[in-house]
Design an enzyme around this catalytic site. Structure first.
Site, PDB file in Angstrom:
ATOM      1  N   ALA A   1       5.817  -0.986  -2.684  1.00  0.00           N
ATOM      2  CA  ALA A   1       4.782  -0.897  -3.708  1.00  0.00           C
ATOM      3  C   ALA A   1       5.322  -0.587  -5.136  1.00  0.00           C
ATOM      4  O   ALA A   1       5.019  -1.247  -6.236  1.00  0.00           O
ATOM      5  CB  ALA A   1       3.963   0.139  -3.361  1.00  0.00           C
TER       6      ALA A   1
ATOM      7  N   GLY B   1      -4.076  -5.892  -5.082  1.00  0.00           N
ATOM      8  CA  GLY B   1      -2.821  -5.170  -4.334  1.00  0.00           C
ATOM      9  C   GLY B   1      -2.172  -4.463  -5.595  1.00  0.00           C
ATOM     10  O   GLY B   1      -2.439  -4.364  -6.750  1.00  0.00           O
TER      11      GLY B   1
ATOM     12  N   GLU C   1       7.096   5.907  11.241  1.00  0.00           N
ATOM     13  CA  GLU C   1       6.020   6.642  10.956  1.00  0.00           C
ATOM     14  C   GLU C   1       4.944   6.782  12.069  1.00  0.00           C
ATOM     15  O   GLU C   1       4.331   7.933  12.389  1.00  0.00           O
ATOM     16  CB  GLU C   1       5.449   6.384   9.821  1.00  0.00           C
ATOM     17  CG  GLU C   1       6.542   6.729   8.539  1.00  0.00           C
ATOM     18  CD  GLU C   1       6.173   6.102   7.237  1.00  0.00           C
ATOM     19  OE1 GLU C   1       6.622   6.746   6.050  1.00  0.00           O
ATOM     20  OE2 GLU C   1       5.118   5.250   7.120  1.00  0.00           O
TER      21      GLU C   1
ATOM     22  N   VAL D   1      -9.103 -17.271  -1.924  1.00  0.00           N
ATOM     23  CA  VAL D   1      -8.412 -18.400  -2.696  1.00  0.00           C
ATOM     24  C   VAL D   1      -7.738 -19.259  -1.642  1.00  0.00           C
ATOM     25  O   VAL D   1      -6.918 -18.561  -0.819  1.00  0.00           O
ATOM     26  CB  VAL D   1      -7.536 -17.964  -3.685  1.00  0.00           C
ATOM     27  CG1 VAL D   1      -6.605 -18.899  -4.321  1.00  0.00           C
ATOM     28  CG2 VAL D   1      -8.085 -17.056  -4.955  1.00  0.00           C
TER      29      VAL D   1
HETATM   30  C1  LIG Z   1       1.695  -0.158   6.873  1.00  0.00           C
HETATM   31  C2  LIG Z   1       2.678  -0.477   5.775  1.00  0.00           C
HETATM   32  C3  LIG Z   1       3.287   0.784   5.083  1.00  0.00           C
HETATM   33  C4  LIG Z   1       3.860   0.624   3.896  1.00  0.00           C
HETATM   34  N1  LIG Z   1       4.672   1.733   3.531  1.00  0.00           N
HETATM   35  C5  LIG Z   1       5.098   1.741   2.285  1.00  0.00           C
HETATM   36  C6  LIG Z   1       5.807   2.782   1.848  1.00  0.00           C
HETATM   37  O1  LIG Z   1       5.738   3.970   2.413  1.00  0.00           O
HETATM   38  N2  LIG Z   1       6.218   2.659   0.517  1.00  0.00           N
HETATM   39  C7  LIG Z   1       6.170   1.716  -0.042  1.00  0.00           C
HETATM   40  O2  LIG Z   1       6.779   1.573  -1.384  1.00  0.00           O
HETATM   41  N3  LIG Z   1       5.698   0.462   0.091  1.00  0.00           N
HETATM   42  C8  LIG Z   1       5.223   0.448   1.481  1.00  0.00           C
HETATM   43  N4  LIG Z   1       4.636  -0.565   1.881  1.00  0.00           N
HETATM   44  C9  LIG Z   1       4.750  -1.852   1.383  1.00  0.00           C
HETATM   45  C10 LIG Z   1       3.773  -2.063  -0.232  1.00  0.00           C
HETATM   46  O3  LIG Z   1       2.465  -1.735   0.521  1.00  0.00           O
HETATM   47  C11 LIG Z   1       3.858  -3.461  -0.272  1.00  0.00           C
HETATM   48  O4  LIG Z   1       5.219  -3.745  -0.913  1.00  0.00           O
HETATM   49  C12 LIG Z   1       2.672  -3.650  -1.672  1.00  0.00           C
HETATM   50  O5  LIG Z   1       1.349  -3.474  -1.090  1.00  0.00           O
HETATM   51  C13 LIG Z   1       2.933  -4.949  -2.369  1.00  0.00           C
HETATM   52  O6  LIG Z   1       2.089  -5.319  -3.143  1.00  0.00           O
HETATM   53  P1  LIG Z   1       1.624  -6.732  -3.477  1.00  0.00           P
HETATM   54  O7  LIG Z   1       0.538  -6.586  -4.636  1.00  0.00           O
HETATM   55  O8  LIG Z   1       2.363  -7.493  -3.558  1.00  0.00           O
HETATM   56  O9  LIG Z   1       0.608  -6.889  -2.204  1.00  0.00           O
HETATM   57  P2  LIG Z   1      -0.633  -6.136  -1.419  1.00  0.00           P
HETATM   58  O10 LIG Z   1      -0.678  -4.758  -1.934  1.00  0.00           O
HETATM   59  O11 LIG Z   1      -0.594  -6.496  -0.107  1.00  0.00           O
HETATM   60  O12 LIG Z   1      -1.903  -6.905  -2.038  1.00  0.00           O
HETATM   61  C14 LIG Z   1      -2.134  -8.290  -1.996  1.00  0.00           C
HETATM   62  C15 LIG Z   1      -3.585  -8.670  -2.335  1.00  0.00           C
HETATM   63  O13 LIG Z   1      -3.987  -9.959  -2.191  1.00  0.00           O
HETATM   64  C16 LIG Z   1      -5.093 -10.253  -1.575  1.00  0.00           C
HETATM   65  N5  LIG Z   1      -5.177 -11.649  -1.090  1.00  0.00           N
HETATM   66  C17 LIG Z   1      -4.105 -12.265  -0.189  1.00  0.00           C
HETATM   67  N6  LIG Z   1      -4.428 -13.336  -0.134  1.00  0.00           N
HETATM   68  C18 LIG Z   1      -5.298 -13.803  -0.877  1.00  0.00           C
HETATM   69  C19 LIG Z   1      -6.458 -15.002  -1.043  1.00  0.00           C
HETATM   70  N7  LIG Z   1      -5.683 -16.081  -0.214  1.00  0.00           N
HETATM   71  N8  LIG Z   1      -7.219 -14.670  -1.634  1.00  0.00           N
HETATM   72  C20 LIG Z   1      -7.593 -13.675  -2.386  1.00  0.00           C
HETATM   73  N9  LIG Z   1      -6.908 -12.428  -2.213  1.00  0.00           N
HETATM   74  C21 LIG Z   1      -6.049 -12.512  -1.392  1.00  0.00           C
HETATM   75  C22 LIG Z   1      -5.223  -9.241  -0.416  1.00  0.00           C
HETATM   76  O14 LIG Z   1      -6.463  -9.021  -0.268  1.00  0.00           O
HETATM   77  C23 LIG Z   1      -4.749  -7.956  -1.191  1.00  0.00           C
HETATM   78  O15 LIG Z   1      -5.510  -7.228  -1.870  1.00  0.00           O
HETATM   79  C24 LIG Z   1       3.919  -0.636   3.212  1.00  0.00           C
HETATM   80  C25 LIG Z   1       3.277  -1.633   3.664  1.00  0.00           C
HETATM   81  C26 LIG Z   1       2.544  -1.466   4.893  1.00  0.00           C
HETATM   82  C27 LIG Z   1       1.715  -3.034   5.489  1.00  0.00           C
END
Ligand SMILES: Cc1cc2nc3c(=O)[nH]c(=O)nc-3n(C[C@H](O)[C@H](O)[C@H](O)COP(=O)(O)OP(=O)(O)OC[C@H]3O[C@@H](n4cnc5c(N)ncnc54)[C@H](O)[C@@H]3O)c2cc1C
Length: 427
Positions: free
Chosen positions: A323, A20, A178, A86
């Site tokens: 994000a 992500g 939204e 995982v």
């Molecule tokens: C609908 C929605 C709208 C949003 N709007 C905004 C916005 O407008 N602005 C903003 O800044 N943020 C927004 N966010 C929040 C933002 O998307 C998150 O803060 C961001 O994605 C977090 O990044 P991350 O890397 O922690 O997790 P993620 O981007 O969620 O990535 C996690 C990754 O881990 C993988 N994963 C999880 N568990 C496992 C496992 N057991 N084994 C292997 N892979 C695994 C998943 O497949 C995924 O690819 C929004 C979120 C959502 C759901």
């Protein structure tokens, strides 16, 4: 039997779980470091979640907001991409455990596994009120929304037709706001000429929030503006009312039942199982409580970043689950790994908040940059430019910009496709 996954063994082995925002940024920023990197994700694509609701409401196609991880990392000979789930970490033996029985050896591990929906102890509500987190969630919601209009077109009973034309969104954070604004515009502006037996402008879009205001993370004046803007689009905003039941008939709140065939859950999240894998301390939503250098307590070689962790920002409040925060943490961990390999101790992570944005329909948004607060059309333009800027690759930026211009010019949402089922099974 557990087998070891064959991989390049040269150098310090970094395994990043989750591609992500946090995990991918870490992999990007490790470029040039004397490490061999393995990125493992249970999905084959990196997803731009901030625009998921535009897929759910038929404004954008799935391919405009997601990209194969393997493609994004194809030029990096130091990175191996693996498509696997995982399900544990054997910290004593420094191995990541995969669901299929294989294991990945690491010297440094980065957990970036994000969050999932939470139904506050009512997981039985999920089939009736799906959330929005993955591409599948978005296409499921898009199907449900479009099928509701299709069914209403053929429904002769007025009560059942009204329930089909009632859309309830639970939770008035940015995603709920939204979604509510965009569904209202879909019904008011895009769909009316397509139907003969129903007037889609009579659709009810109901946004229910347990707290006292919409967009609770924004300053009060921007919340009030967002609420008034939603109401001007015809959205019914109900505050201070926790939903106490979700079913195939609709929702119950404040002791009354609202009949609705389409419910959408935008109310809560729960962290991935990363804390459970390590038996590490977590907050009430399961987020790993990390150390100031983003390592897991008692695990010097394991970092965790993004939505799945909790750490206080400079103002003492938890760093928000957005994000840019995940990317900052991913970037920090890459620099911390490099520093350690040079024999240095990295300084603690310091979060910089650059602002909060939320869109309300296709012409308005609110932005909180701290000292500067913006609302209305100007905020919408900044919102749009920021999102296009953060999309990956020129092709996708152009395609999203053209889709939005088309929606603006013609009120047409081109991605109104019902997939995953024929008229017999859809619903
Ligand atoms: C609908 C929605 C709208 C949003 N709007 C905004 C916005 O407008 N602005 C903003 O800044 N943020 C927004 N966010 C929040 C933002 O998307 C998150 O803060 C961001 O994605 C977090 O990044 P991350 O890397 O922690 O997790 P993620 O981007 O969620 O990535 C996690 C990754 O881990 C993988 N994963 C999880 N568990 C496992 C496992 N057991 N084994 C292997 N892979 C695994 C998943 O497949 C995924 O690819 C929004 C979120 C959502 C759901």
């Amino acid at each position: 039997m557990m087998t070891e996954q064959p991989r390049p063994t040269t150098g310090h082995r970094v395994v990043i779980v989750g591609a992500g925002f946090g995990g991918l940024e870490c992999a990007y920023r490790l470029k040039g470091a004397p490490v061999s990197i393995t990125v493992v994700d249970r999905r084959n694509h990196h997803l731009f979640q901030p625009l998921l609701y535009q897929v759910a409401t038929a404004s954008l196609a799935t391919s405009e907001i997601a990209w194969p991880i393997r493609y994004l990392l194809r030029d990096r000979r130091d990175v191996t991409t693996l498509f696997a789930n995982v399900n544990g970490v054997d910290a004593a033996n420094r191995r990541v455990l995969l669901e299929d029985g294989q294991a990945l050896a690491y010297d440094t591990l980065v957990l970036a596994t994000g969050v999932r929906h939470a139904y506050f102890g009512h997981d039985e509500w999920e089939p009736f009120a799906p959330g929005l987190k993955t591409l599948e969630d978005a296409t499921t919601l898009r199907r449900r929304i479009l099928v509701a209009f299709e069914r209403a077109e053929r429904e002769t009973d007025p009560q059942r037709r009204a329930a089909l034309l009632t859309f309830v969104i639970v939770g008035a954070g940015p995603t709920g706001v939204e979604l509510a604004g965009t569904i209202a515009e879909l019904a008011n502006d895009t769909l009316p000429p397509d139907f003969r037996n129903i007037d889609t402008r009579k659709t009810r879009v109901v946004l229910i929030e347990a707290g006292p205001r919409v967009l609770a993370g924004f300053p009060e004046d921007l919340s009030a503006y967002a609420q008034a803007s939603l109401q001007s689009l015809g959205v019914e905003v109900i505050l201070n009312q926790p939903v106490t039941e979700c079913s195939s008939d609709g929702v119950v709140y404040g002791g009354q039942r609202l009949m609705a065939r389409t419910l959408i859950w935008a109310a809560g999240v729960r962290a991935s199982r990363a804390a459970q894998w390590l038996g590490a301390p977590a907050d009430g939503a399961g987020r790993l409580k990390v150390m100031p250098d983003l390592t897991v307590p008692d695990h010097h070689d394991i970092f965790a970043v993004g939505d799945t962790v909790t750490i206080a920002g400079p103002d003492g409040k938890p760093v928000p689950g957005i994000a840019p925060a995940a990317k900052q943490e991913g970037r920090y961990v890459a620099s911390a790994i490099k520093a350690r390999l040079r024999g240095e101790t990295p300084p603690p992570f310091r979060y910089h908040h650059s602002g909060s944005l939320a869109q309300i329909g296709k012409r308005k948004a609110v932005i909180d940059f701290g000292r500067i607060k913006l609302r209305g059309t100007i905020a919408w333009w900044i919102w749009g430019i920021a999102h296009i800027y953060f999309l990956i690759g020129l092709r996708y930026r152009l395609s999203v910009a053209i889709s939005w211009l088309w929606i603006h010019a013609r009120d047409q949402r081109a991605a109104r496709l019902i997939t995953q089922g024929s008229s017999k099974v859809a619903g």
